[in-house]
Design a protein around this motif. Structure first.
Motif, PDB file in Angstrom:
ATOM      1  N   THR A  96      -7.801   6.548   2.944  1.00  0.00           N
ATOM      2  CA  THR A  96      -8.459   6.245   4.248  1.00  0.00           C
ATOM      3  C   THR A  96      -8.323   4.747   4.515  1.00  0.00           C
ATOM      4  OG1 THR A  96     -10.100   7.921   4.123  1.00  0.00           O
ATOM      5  CG2 THR A  96     -10.469   6.290   5.780  1.00  0.00           C
ATOM      6  N   ARG A  97      -8.557   3.902   3.690  1.00  0.00           N
ATOM      7  CA  ARG A  97      -8.464   2.541   3.753  1.00  0.00           C
ATOM      8  C   ARG A  97      -6.888   2.073   3.854  1.00  0.00           C
ATOM      9  NH1 ARG A  97     -11.479   1.193  -1.169  1.00  0.00           N
ATOM     10  NH2 ARG A  97     -13.726   1.782  -0.528  1.00  0.00           N
ATOM     11  N   LEU A  98      -6.126   2.716   2.760  1.00  0.00           N
ATOM     12  CA  LEU A  98      -4.843   2.581   2.792  1.00  0.00           C
ATOM     13  C   LEU A  98      -4.169   2.892   4.252  1.00  0.00           C
ATOM     14  CD1 LEU A  98      -2.496   1.780   0.883  1.00  0.00           C
ATOM     15  CD2 LEU A  98      -2.196   4.109   0.572  1.00  0.00           C
ATOM     16  N   ALA A  99      -4.724   4.010   4.877  1.00  0.00           N
ATOM     17  CA  ALA A  99      -4.155   4.233   6.290  1.00  0.00           C
ATOM     18  C   ALA A  99      -4.181   3.221   7.314  1.00  0.00           C
ATOM     19  CB  ALA A  99      -4.499   5.702   6.602  1.00  0.00           C
ATOM     20  N   VAL A 100      -5.644   2.867   7.208  1.00  0.00           N
ATOM     21  CA  VAL A 100      -5.830   1.828   8.264  1.00  0.00           C
ATOM     22  C   VAL A 100      -5.248   0.478   8.022  1.00  0.00           C
ATOM     23  CG1 VAL A 100      -7.813   0.500   9.229  1.00  0.00           C
ATOM     24  CG2 VAL A 100      -8.210   2.989   8.417  1.00  0.00           C
ATOM     25  N   ALA A 101      -5.223   0.231   6.807  1.00  0.00           N
ATOM     26  CA  ALA A 101      -4.379  -1.224   6.578  1.00  0.00           C
ATOM     27  C   ALA A 101      -2.898  -0.969   6.562  1.00  0.00           C
ATOM     28  CB  ALA A 101      -4.572  -1.479   4.907  1.00  0.00           C
ATOM     29  N   GLY A 102      -2.254   0.061   6.408  1.00  0.00           N
ATOM     30  CA  GLY A 102      -0.911   0.285   6.996  1.00  0.00           C
ATOM     31  C   GLY A 102      -0.688   0.139   8.179  1.00  0.00           C
ATOM     32  N   ALA A 103      -1.391   0.944   9.194  1.00  0.00           N
ATOM     33  CA  ALA A 103      -1.243   0.900  10.273  1.00  0.00           C
ATOM     34  C   ALA A 103      -1.397  -0.715  10.922  1.00  0.00           C
ATOM     35  CB  ALA A 103      -2.218   1.720  11.132  1.00  0.00           C
ATOM     36  N   ALA A 104      -2.405  -1.221  10.449  1.00  0.00           N
ATOM     37  CA  ALA A 104      -2.677  -2.604  10.958  1.00  0.00           C
ATOM     38  C   ALA A 104      -1.529  -3.589  10.675  1.00  0.00           C
ATOM     39  CB  ALA A 104      -4.001  -2.995  10.405  1.00  0.00           C
ATOM     40  N   ALA A 105      -1.120  -3.278   9.298  1.00  0.00           N
ATOM     41  CA  ALA A 105      -0.010  -4.376   8.825  1.00  0.00           C
ATOM     42  C   ALA A 105       1.387  -3.778   9.769  1.00  0.00           C
ATOM     43  CB  ALA A 105       0.382  -4.027   7.448  1.00  0.00           C
ATOM     44  N   GLY A 106       1.671  -2.813   9.987  1.00  0.00           N
ATOM     45  CA  GLY A 106       2.911  -2.357  10.702  1.00  0.00           C
ATOM     46  C   GLY A 106       2.682  -2.945  12.204  1.00  0.00           C
ATOM     47  N   VAL A 154      -0.520  -7.785   6.037  1.00  0.00           N
ATOM     48  CA  VAL A 154       0.373  -7.079   5.173  1.00  0.00           C
ATOM     49  C   VAL A 154       0.025  -7.159   3.713  1.00  0.00           C
ATOM     50  CG1 VAL A 154       2.762  -7.058   4.143  1.00  0.00           C
ATOM     51  CG2 VAL A 154       2.530  -7.388   6.466  1.00  0.00           C
ATOM     52  N   LEU A 155      -0.641  -8.424   3.324  1.00  0.00           N
ATOM     53  CA  LEU A 155      -1.272  -8.681   2.045  1.00  0.00           C
ATOM     54  C   LEU A 155      -2.320  -7.634   1.699  1.00  0.00           C
ATOM     55  CD1 LEU A 155      -1.474 -10.845  -0.186  1.00  0.00           C
ATOM     56  CD2 LEU A 155      -3.332 -11.900   1.104  1.00  0.00           C
ATOM     57  N   VAL A 156      -3.400  -7.310   2.653  1.00  0.00           N
ATOM     58  CA  VAL A 156      -4.225  -6.245   2.471  1.00  0.00           C
ATOM     59  C   VAL A 156      -3.601  -4.931   2.176  1.00  0.00           C
ATOM     60  CG1 VAL A 156      -6.113  -4.876   3.786  1.00  0.00           C
ATOM     61  CG2 VAL A 156      -5.987  -7.300   3.850  1.00  0.00           C
ATOM     62  N   PHE A 157      -2.534  -4.575   2.816  1.00  0.00           N
ATOM     63  CA  PHE A 157      -1.856  -3.252   2.686  1.00  0.00           C
ATOM     64  C   PHE A 157      -1.291  -3.183   1.113  1.00  0.00           C
ATOM     65  CE2 PHE A 157       2.075  -0.872   3.119  1.00  0.00           C
ATOM     66  CZ  PHE A 157       1.440   0.474   3.345  1.00  0.00           C
ATOM     67  N   LEU A 158      -0.534  -4.136   1.145  1.00  0.00           N
ATOM     68  CA  LEU A 158       0.042  -4.207  -0.253  1.00  0.00           C
ATOM     69  C   LEU A 158      -0.810  -4.349  -1.580  1.00  0.00           C
ATOM     70  CD1 LEU A 158       2.978  -6.675   0.042  1.00  0.00           C
ATOM     71  CD2 LEU A 158       3.360  -4.402  -0.132  1.00  0.00           C
ATOM     72  N   LEU A 159      -2.089  -4.916  -1.368  1.00  0.00           N
ATOM     73  CA  LEU A 159      -2.752  -5.020  -2.377  1.00  0.00           C
ATOM     74  C   LEU A 159      -3.414  -3.589  -2.615  1.00  0.00           C
ATOM     75  CD1 LEU A 159      -4.516  -8.250  -1.777  1.00  0.00           C
ATOM     76  CD2 LEU A 159      -3.197  -7.895  -3.584  1.00  0.00           C
ATOM     77  N   LEU A 160      -4.059  -3.062  -1.542  1.00  0.00           N
ATOM     78  CA  LEU A 160      -4.419  -1.604  -1.454  1.00  0.00           C
ATOM     79  C   LEU A 160      -3.441  -0.469  -2.049  1.00  0.00           C
ATOM     80  CD1 LEU A 160      -6.596  -1.595   1.789  1.00  0.00           C
ATOM     81  CD2 LEU A 160      -7.572  -1.758  -0.543  1.00  0.00           C
ATOM     82  N   LEU A 161      -2.239  -0.621  -1.611  1.00  0.00           N
ATOM     83  CA  LEU A 161      -1.225   0.279  -2.151  1.00  0.00           C
ATOM     84  C   LEU A 161      -1.138   0.119  -3.475  1.00  0.00           C
ATOM     85  CD1 LEU A 161       1.015   2.106  -1.222  1.00  0.00           C
ATOM     86  CD2 LEU A 161       2.565   0.026  -1.307  1.00  0.00           C
ATOM     87  N   GLY A 162      -1.067  -0.869  -4.156  1.00  0.00           N
ATOM     88  CA  GLY A 162      -0.887  -1.257  -5.550  1.00  0.00           C
ATOM     89  C   GLY A 162      -2.138  -0.534  -6.188  1.00  0.00           C
ATOM     90  N   ARG A 163      -3.547  -0.714  -5.648  1.00  0.00           N
ATOM     91  CA  ARG A 163      -4.642   0.105  -6.256  1.00  0.00           C
ATOM     92  C   ARG A 163      -4.483   1.442  -6.203  1.00  0.00           C
ATOM     93  NH1 ARG A 163      -9.683  -3.684  -5.141  1.00  0.00           N
ATOM     94  NH2 ARG A 163      -8.728  -5.694  -5.985  1.00  0.00           N
TER      95      ARG A 163
END
Lengths: 814, 56
Positions: free
Chosen positions: A181-191, A283-292
């Protein structure tokens, strides 16, 4: 007319159902389906009758497909109200149960099982979760019963087991959903923020009107705040926890960067001038969450396959109800039941012997390989192996209340208390954090003197450009790639920290029985005339004692055919005597054979002594009251034990043995492996093993397979359970070797070394990069805009290094 | 250019709808098992051609 036997040099025909070779006796001539056993024939019949023969077109051609067990199992207890109450969920007349299945291995299995409503009337739905190896079956209560369904699934070749409740599994499930869920929100925000930022950058100095410019910045600000305050919150809570514990943590600089950037960004948005950082931060938030998320998924995949193994109890029990033996899964046993345990079977519960005498092997619990005699009134523990004769026991404790259950409980505790090493990324990250914060403050202060209005800008630029993406993203990526590669080699790693802990040599304790040795008795050598051998084999066929099985296997063959065995007498812990083909044959230990014959000639005594020196127990054979032969029976060392130990020592490990077996035997094994006698400990209880592991300085690796090892496994920094290990050891260990032998330990070390080298290389690249950028930022040569461009670029470089570095060695090794 | 004042909020709203839909799907466990649905989608084809559906 008997069916034609295939010639020995032509390959046996493959079973139509499972693909295994069909034994000659079952071969029914060319054309038409062939079956290797009655189970396959029944399953095939069922599948074809229900119009599901597409199964055979769908599935992979590899042999070893789900193979029905010919043994009939009764699932009547699945219908008991208390069983259903525990495992089933009820929604208006429909019941749903999730069962773990053994044998799902290809898409065709999924297809066949999901067509269960056609096979079994009354089943409404069947959904397979392939990853979890489970099936959720929904049926109408008034039309069919779970026992009928379970029997149908079993007949198809997938033995069903109710899944034990596992609270941790449920927590992990919701955790994973939360991460996604977090990843989705972060991804949408980053894009979206990148799109807005694109317009802003491209519109700079063009015809963009001031109100549009301000509006776009406001939109970027809102989207950025959503990312930072929503999914990005985890970094703040992580940083807060780290700050309170006074441990520098990776989350700290991230939170600092995010916080400072957000505050400055909001201020600049409101003021209408100055740099806003929200695109970069999103983008930073998204990439960091993606790694995790990548790391979490990889680890969970490995962990859940291990825990599923551990959660299944594939044992059956012969319960006696009104004098009739009924086979039931051992999960349904209750105290007060009477259970028959036959020779070579495992006790399904704790209880007292009601009838019969036997010898049992308690090595699973105690590690001692010598059999123990058991008679009426004696206590038997779940997990012990019945060696010689069938006994009936009155069940006193089941499941978690058994002695094994209590050991498991101990394991549970030890797993929770396992000391956590500071991860490498955190150790390096800590210094990095301090350096970055100090530098940012210094830059800010220095620029405050030179140009006060630029000071904040410069400091923030530094925080952003120095953001330790490499540490946050590259480390999990590299480790995830390594865990995935290990899984392909059938090494299941539960947590990636294992790879870091193994990188530096420490002390490695190994269990003996089943780990260094094969875990069961074998004939190591024999001195005596060969004509005695068939007699011994024929006699020993009458017994299920492990020594007897070993002798029968070693000396058996076509030559025993036609030998008549009569008057067999067994003495528990002594030997076996009987008349074979007219000869009086006695096989057993020295005392037993001396009782049957007069004396043992010196040459045989000398042979026996040399066998003892090699680690075997001497077994004498007397034929017609004369001792003619001595054989050595023992637990043979695995072929790869010696090379593995040598390689471990060469790598700098201190290797030792912790065993529950007799100290003399342990010393013998240690000597043959060239180990320091002071490091070979025998006669240990499970608790002793734990204290040895706890008392060892430095990193401790424990390798074992038995229940008696599991507490020690849980206490060690890294624990490796070997193939066919006990349920408890799978649960306790952080690594499970899915391939036989010890070779996997070396492969694991190799993988760990490679992963750590890649991480170090990535660190070097990113630190060099950061040093240059930080220098430029301090000098004020790059603006926050450039920092925002360089930062993702650095992340990309780092990710590329990580993935490429982790991939290269595989090409080398293949 | 002033169309952005309407277009951008609409775009963000659509993005929000998509995110909310995804989050609901994730919370209901639609992403727990990504392996079975991938093969399940193939079955209906095979089912329809190889074995005619005679039951519901």
């Amino acid at each position: 007319m008997s069916p034609p036997r295939p010639l020995s040099d032509t390959p046996a025909p493959a079973c139509t159902h499972c693909g295994l070779p069909v034994p000659g006796a079952r071969w029914t001539g060319p054309g038409g389906p062939q079956f290797c056993c009655g189970g396959c024939e029944a399953a095939h019949q069922l599948i074809v009758d229900r119009g599901l023969s597409a199964y055979y077109e769908l599935r992979d051609d590899e042999p070893g497909a789900a193979r029905p067990d010919a043994a009939q199992v009764r699932f009547d207890d699945f219908d008991r109200p208390d069983f259903l109450a525990r495992y089933a969920t009820r929604t208006d007349g429909e019941l749903t149960v999730t069962l773990a299945l053994q044998g799902i291995h290809c898409a065709a299995c999924v297809w066949l099982l999901e067509n269960l409503p056609r096979i079994c009337d009354g089943v409404q739905r069947a959904r397979v979760a392939w990853t979890q190896r489970t099936i959720a079956v929904t049926w109408r209560e008034d039309t069919t019963s779970l026992s009928t369904i379970a029997a149908a699934i079993d007949r198809l070749g997938y033995r069903p087991h109710p899944l034990r409740e596992d609270a941790r599994e449920a927590i992990e499930q919701s955790e994973e959903r939360e991460l996604l869920t977090r990843l989705a929100v972060a991804g949408a925000a980053a894009g979206n923020n990148m799109l807005i930022a694109g317009s802003l950058y491209l519109g700079l100095g063009s015809y963009m009107s001031a109100d549009i410019y301000g509006f776009l910045r406001l939109a970027s600000c809102i989207v950025g705040l959503v990312a930072i305050l929503g999914p990005g919150r985890v970094f703040f809570s992580g940083a807060w926890a780290a700050a309170r514990a006074r441990v520098p943590h990776m989350d700290l600089p991230i939170a600092l960067g995010l916080g400072a950037g957000a505050i400055a960004g909001v201020w600049h948005t409101l003021r209408g001038t100055g740099e806003i950082y929200f695109d970069t931060l999103s983008v930073l938030v998204f990439l960091l969450l993606l790694g995790r998320w990548i790391q979490y998924r990889q680890q969970r995949g490995a962990a859940s396959s291990v825990s599923l193994l551990a959660r299944m109890t594939p044992r059956l029990a012969h319960r006696i109800v009104d004098g009739i033996v009924v086979d039931v899964p051992s999960e349904v046993l209750q105290p007060g039941d009477t259970v028959e345990v036959r020779a070579t079977e495992t006790f399904p519960a704790d209880g007292r012997v009601l009838r019969g005498t036997t010898t049992i092997d308690q090595s699973l619990l105690t590690g001692e390989s010598r059999p123990v005699a058991l008679g009426p009134g004696d206590e038997a523990t779940a997990g012990a192996l019945n060696l010689s004769a069938a006994v009936r026991i009155g069940v006193e404790a089941t499941g978690t209340d058994t002695r094994i259950g209590k050991v498991l409980h101990m394991v549970e505790h030890a797993v929770r208390d396992r000391p956590r090493l500071v991860a490498m990324a955190d150790r390096i990250g800590a210094r990095f954090v301090i350096a970055v914060v100090v530098l940012a403050t210094a830059t800010g202060l220095a620029w405050a003197r030179i140009a006060p209005d630029l000071a904040l800008d410069r400091a923030i630029t530094l925080l952003i450009v120095a953001c330790p993406c490499a540490l946050a993203l590259a480390t999990p990526l590299t480790l995830a790639v390594a865990v995935g590669r290990a899984a392909r080699r059938r090494i299941l790693i539960k947590g990636a920290d294992v790879l870091e802990r193994l990188a530096s040599p420490g002390t490695m304790w190994l269990d003996k029985t089943g780990t260094l040795t094969e875990g069961h008795a074998r004939v190591l050598g024999a001195v005596g005339p060969t004509w005695v051998r068939p007699l011994v084999a024929a006699l020993e066929r009458q017994s299920a004692h492990p020594v007897a099985v070993a002798l029968a296997e070693a000396f058996g063959g076509e030559t025993t055919v036609g030998l008549r065995v009569v008057d067999v007498q067994q003495s528990a812990g002594g030997g076996i005597r009987g008349t074979v083909d007219g000869h009086d044959v006695a096989v057993g230990n020295e005392a037993f054979v001396l009782d049957a014959a007069g004396a043992i000639v010196p040459t045989l005594r000398a042979a026996a002594a040399s066998f003892v020196a090699e680690g075997g127990s001497p077994i004498y054979v007397a034929v017609d009251r004369a001792v003619t032969m001595v054989a050595a029976v023992g637990d043979r060392l695995r072929d790869d034990a010696k090379p593995t130990i040598d390689a471990l020592v060469a790598r700098g490990f201190e290797v030792g043995i912790l065993s529950g077996d007799h100290p003399e035997i342990v010393a013998g094994v240690g000597a043959r492996l060239g180990l320091d006698p002071a490091r070979c400990h025998g006669g240990l209880t499970p608790e002793d093993k734990v204290s040895f592991v706890r008392g060892t300085k430095g990193p401790v690796v424990m390798v074992g397979d038995g229940v008696n090892d599991s507490a020690a496994l849980a206490a060690a920094d890294v624990s490796i359970a070997t193939r066919d290990g006990a349920e408890a050891s799978l649960h306790a260990a952080s690594v499970y070797l899915g391939q036989p032998g010890l070779h996997g330990v070396l492969e694991l070390l190799e993988l760990s070394g490679r992963a750590m080298r890649t991480i170090r290389r990535t660190f070097t690249v990113s630190l060099a990069y950061n040093l240059v950028c930080v220098g430029l930022a301090m000098a004020g040569t790059i603006t926050p805009l450039w920092a925002a461009v360089l930062m993702p670029l650095s992340s990309l470089t780092v990710v590329a290094t990580a993935v490429a570095g982790a991939r290269l060695p595989r090409e080398e090794s293949t | 250019m002033s169309v952005l004042f309407i277009a951008l909020p609409i775009a963000l709203l659509l993005a929000t709808v998509a995110v909310v839909a995804f989050v609901r799907a994730a919370r209901r466990g639609q992403f727990d098992d990504l392996q079975t649905p991938a093969v399940r989608i193939l079955f209906d084809d095979v089912d329809a051609t190889a074995t005619p559906r005679d039951e519901t």
